[in-house]
Design a protein around this motif. Structure first.
Motif, PDB file in Angstrom:
ATOM      1  N   HIS A 194      91.180  71.683  74.213  1.00 47.41           N
ATOM      2  CA  HIS A 194      91.244  73.076  74.574  1.00 47.41           C
ATOM      3  C   HIS A 194      90.719  73.496  76.047  1.00 47.41           C
ATOM      4  N   LEU A 299     103.962  81.327  73.029  1.00 51.38           N
ATOM      5  CA  LEU A 299     102.344  81.624  72.324  1.00 51.38           C
ATOM      6  C   LEU A 299     101.189  82.193  73.068  1.00 51.38           C
ATOM      7  N   ARG A 301      97.804  83.032  71.877  1.00 50.02           N
ATOM      8  CA  ARG A 301      96.955  82.351  71.881  1.00 50.02           C
ATOM      9  C   ARG A 301      95.537  83.430  71.608  1.00 50.02           C
ATOM     10  N   ARG A 337     100.119  84.219  67.853  1.00 48.84           N
ATOM     11  CA  ARG A 337      99.842  83.394  67.429  1.00 48.84           C
ATOM     12  C   ARG A 337      98.232  84.246  66.318  1.00 48.84           C
ATOM     13  N   ASP A 340      93.401  81.914  65.570  1.00 51.82           N
ATOM     14  CA  ASP A 340      93.074  80.490  65.216  1.00 51.82           C
ATOM     15  C   ASP A 340      91.486  79.948  65.991  1.00 51.82           C
ATOM     16  N   LYS A 345      87.121  75.615  68.777  1.00 51.76           N
ATOM     17  CA  LYS A 345      87.029  77.233  69.471  1.00 51.76           C
ATOM     18  C   LYS A 345      85.634  78.077  68.354  1.00 51.76           C
ATOM     19  N   ARG A 363      89.355  76.871  59.374  1.00 53.93           N
ATOM     20  CA  ARG A 363      90.146  76.600  60.671  1.00 53.93           C
ATOM     21  C   ARG A 363      91.571  77.553  60.414  1.00 53.93           C
ATOM     22  N   MET A 434     103.514  78.392  62.457  1.00 56.86           N
ATOM     23  CA  MET A 434     103.504  77.123  63.014  1.00 56.86           C
ATOM     24  C   MET A 434     103.461  75.628  62.315  1.00 56.86           C
ATOM     25  N   GLU A 436     102.010  72.721  62.529  1.00 56.55           N
ATOM     26  CA  GLU A 436     101.503  71.596  62.876  1.00 56.55           C
ATOM     27  C   GLU A 436     100.597  70.936  62.194  1.00 56.55           C
ATOM     28  N   GLY A 457     103.906  72.723  66.372  1.00 57.14           N
ATOM     29  CA  GLY A 457     102.530  72.844  67.263  1.00 57.14           C
ATOM     30  C   GLY A 457     102.055  71.583  67.831  1.00 57.14           C
ATOM     31  N   THR A 458     102.124  70.864  68.738  1.00 57.20           N
ATOM     32  CA  THR A 458     102.239  69.348  68.461  1.00 57.20           C
ATOM     33  C   THR A 458     100.457  68.740  68.662  1.00 57.20           C
ATOM     34  N   ASN A 459     100.260  70.191  69.203  1.00 52.70           N
ATOM     35  CA  ASN A 459      98.761  69.450  69.769  1.00 52.70           C
ATOM     36  C   ASN A 459      98.135  68.828  68.540  1.00 52.70           C
ATOM     37  N   ASP A 460      98.433  69.497  67.672  1.00 54.60           N
ATOM     38  CA  ASP A 460      97.699  69.182  66.330  1.00 54.60           C
ATOM     39  C   ASP A 460      98.636  68.557  65.342  1.00 54.60           C
ATOM     40  N   ARG A 470      91.666  65.292  68.764  1.00 54.99           N
ATOM     41  CA  ARG A 470      92.872  65.854  70.105  1.00 54.99           C
ATOM     42  C   ARG A 470      91.783  66.100  70.471  1.00 54.99           C
ATOM     43  N   CYS A 507     105.640  74.202  71.308  1.00 54.62           N
ATOM     44  CA  CYS A 507     104.736  75.160  71.374  1.00 54.62           C
ATOM     45  C   CYS A 507     103.342  74.452  71.572  1.00 54.62           C
ATOM     46  N   GLY A 508     103.768  72.769  71.038  1.00 50.53           N
ATOM     47  CA  GLY A 508     102.167  71.694  72.035  1.00 50.53           C
ATOM     48  C   GLY A 508     102.343  71.415  73.703  1.00 50.53           C
TER      49      GLY A 508
END
Ligand code: PEP
Ligand code: MG
Length: 580
Positions: A194, A299, A301, A337, A340, A345, A363, A434, A436, A457-460, A470, A507-508
């Motif tokens: 992040h 998105l 956040r 969203r 999260d 975070k 989480r 999402m 993810e 959510g491709t980051n996750d 990540r 949205c990743g």
């Protein structure tokens, strides 16, 4: 002095050039202070006195600990004393002061960093851990060389610096929103941590995962940050500097060219429209989002509203923030969203247990289901704000239908309460989820039947599919958006959503890379949400290709076996269509 090049993980594009600032909270700011030739002897004496004082302090501590806890516990101080008696250290600092005519503290820190670095490279784990002891000793000596008021504090950060930190939390990064930071460098972190995401939204280049940048870079060193290649150049030569200045001009000229695309539709040459929207961390970013022509917010956040404060944001405060964004973006939609938290975070107002593996712990939606009080306050604020624009809402990290139903159960309770209180809200507000987590992909058909839309959510999704943290720089090379397993997950989600007739967004960070966005368009994605500054580059790609070419490329790419093969293949294909 010859230049030093460090290689890390590219996190936010662009080039920055300027003085470094080592940010170590709880540490001293050590400026590069020049001294006159006549001051050399007094400076050396000042250093010797500081070392003596630190030695006495440690000796006293050792005596106390021996008395209170026994000899064994006091042994650690012998090692500290040995370092302070080390003739090499003392001689090197003394020689450094004489040669460079710089203040004792600056030379001392520079040399102690070399010691720490040497320790961290030792094969023996016990000895490696002694690096922390050396840092501790340096703090003790600095205390006698410097004024305590020179201790770091994020608020006192000056403008136009390149911030170098071992670790920067997302809340630290976001607190720099109003400061003119030129770039970020961190020892740890991955491309989609992040902190990297915030750097992108601040519009400054960043390189993360540099491992030991805080040891290699000293305060006020001149550094170049190459956010594209993930390089850092310390004390660049004139040639390197000129080359980068040229490169910077090229980037600016290219960006200016892209400006013309702002008001043009994101449509392929054969007429397929793709919705291009922005990711948002703070309401203050809305003007930038509008400037780049985003057709909405894909998105928002919201957790950043909860950071850098000791209390929780009230319903009223959240209502105001969400309404402000909805109004400013109208008639375009804003996807809020829900909270999260956890993973990387954290906030001060609520104690979230620091799980052994935070990304697998309490989480996102799990936390909200455990704390319905906090969740309901947010849901009330979102629903109330929904009358001020086109708000839609989504839950993060849904792992299956049970969890979605539980969240919707709470949402319905909140809606009933608002109805009873005669508080208006948008009864048709869309509620999506999402995607993810692999379990959500595998149950996507069922989830699609009870969701208004999906946002991947491709980051996750990448970290959970490939089992690659990540935020961990050590595994950053394994974090592959083009891994065939990831592509299959995405394709399955898109197909499941479309079979049930719902909109599928992504949205990743993947969405912001034109190369990967080309693949996603070919896979049938309806919407791409990204940091505002990436919008025009992706739009340019979309306007240069035909849907059928993107589809063919995606089909062929899906037949390949490794992430690298996929990446190389789409690169070759896209080059055929993109203007140079
Ligand atoms: C994601 O996981 O892709 C995402 C967009 O959410 P975040 O990066 O905030 O976890
Ligand atoms: Mg996520």
């Amino acid at each position: 002095m010859s230049e030093i090049v460090l290689k890390g993980v590219p996190a936010a594009p662009g080039i920055a050039y300027g003085p470094s600032f080592i940010l170590d909270k709880g540490e001293f700011i050590v400026p590069k202070r020049a001294i006159a030739h006549s001051e050399i002897n007094s400076e050396i004496a000042r250093f010797e006195e500081a070392v003596n004082n630190a030695r006495h302090e440690i000796q006293a501590l050792k005596t106390k600990i021996t008395k209170d806890m026994g000899v064994a516990h006091a042994k650690i101080f012998d090692a500290h004393l040995l370092v302070l008696q080390d003739a090499t250290l003392i001689d090197e600092v003394t020689a450094g002061i004489k040669k460079n005519k710089l203040a004792a503290e600056y030379i001392f820190v520079k040399i102690i960093k070399k010691f720490v670095e040497a320790f961290t490279k030792l094969p023996d784990e016990y000895l490696r851990e002694r690096a922390a002891d050396v840092s501790d000793i340096s703090r003790r000596v600095l205390k006698y060389l410097m004024d305590e008021s020179k201790l770091h504090d994020l608020d006192s950060l000056q403008d136009d610096l390149i911030v170098v930190a071992h670790e920067l939390s997302p809340s630290d990064a976001v607190s720099m929103y109003n400061k003119k930071i030129k770039g970020f460098l961190t020892d740890i972190g991955g491309r989609t941590s992040h902190t990297a995401i915030i750097a992108k939204s601040l519009g400054v280049p960043a390189v993360v995962g540099l491992k030991d940048a805080t040891l290699k870079i000293n305060n006020q060193d001149t550094v170049i940050v190459d956010g594209q290649k993930g390089l850092v150049i310390i004390d660049p030569s004139v040639e390197t500097r000129d080359q980068y200045i040229k490169e910077q001009h090229k980037i600016t000229a290219n960006l200016e060219k892209l400006d013309d695309l702002k008001n043009l539709p994101a449509q392929t040459l054969d007429g397929k429209s793709v919705c291009i929207v922005a990711n948002l961390e703070l309401a203050a970013e809305v003007p930038v989002v509008r400037k780049y022509g985003a057709e909405g917010v894909g998105l928002y956040r919201t957790e950043f509203l909860y950071m850098n404060r000791l209390d929780l944001p009230s319903e009223e405060e959240q209502y105001k923030a969400y309404s402000e964004v909805a109004r400013a973006m109208a008639p375009f939609p804003v996807t809020i969203r829900t909270l999260d938290l956890g993973g990387d975070k954290f906030i001060s107002s609520v104690q979230i247990p620091h799980d052994m593996t935070p990304f697998l712990g309490c989480r996102a939606i799990r936390f909200c289901l455990e704390r319905p009080d906090i969740f309901k306050t947010q849901l009330r604020a979102i629903l109330r704000a929904s009358v001020h624009g086109r708000i839609q809402m989504m839950y993060p990290m849904i792992c299956g239908l049970g969890e979605l139903r539980q969240a919707n159960g709470i949402l319905n309770e909140v809606k009933t309460a608002l109805r009873d209180e005669k508080v208006p809200f948008d009864k048709q507000m869309k509620v999506g989820i999402m995607i993810e987590v692999p379990s959500a992909v595998m149950t996507a058909e069922a989830l699609a039947r009870e969701s208004d839309f999906f946002s991947i959510g491709t980051n996750d999704l990448i970290q959970y599919t490939l089992a690659v943290d990540r935020v961990n720089e050590k595994t950053a090379h394994l974090y592959e958006p083009t891994h065939p397993a990831v592509l299959k997950m995405i394709q399955k989600t898109i197909d499941a959503g479309h079979n049930e007739g719902i909109h599928v967004a992504l949205c990743g960070e993947m969405a912001s890379d034109p190369l990967l966005a080309f693949l996603l368009v070919g896979m049938g994605i309806d919407e791409l949400s990204m940091s505002a500054a990436s919008i025009l580059g992706v739009k340019r790609m979309i306007r240069s290709v035909k849907l059928q070419d993107a589809q063919r490329t995606a089909y062929e790419a899906m037949q390949l076996f490794t992430g690298q093969e996929v990446e190389e293949y789409i690169d070759v294909q896209l080059r055929k269509f993109l203007p140079v």
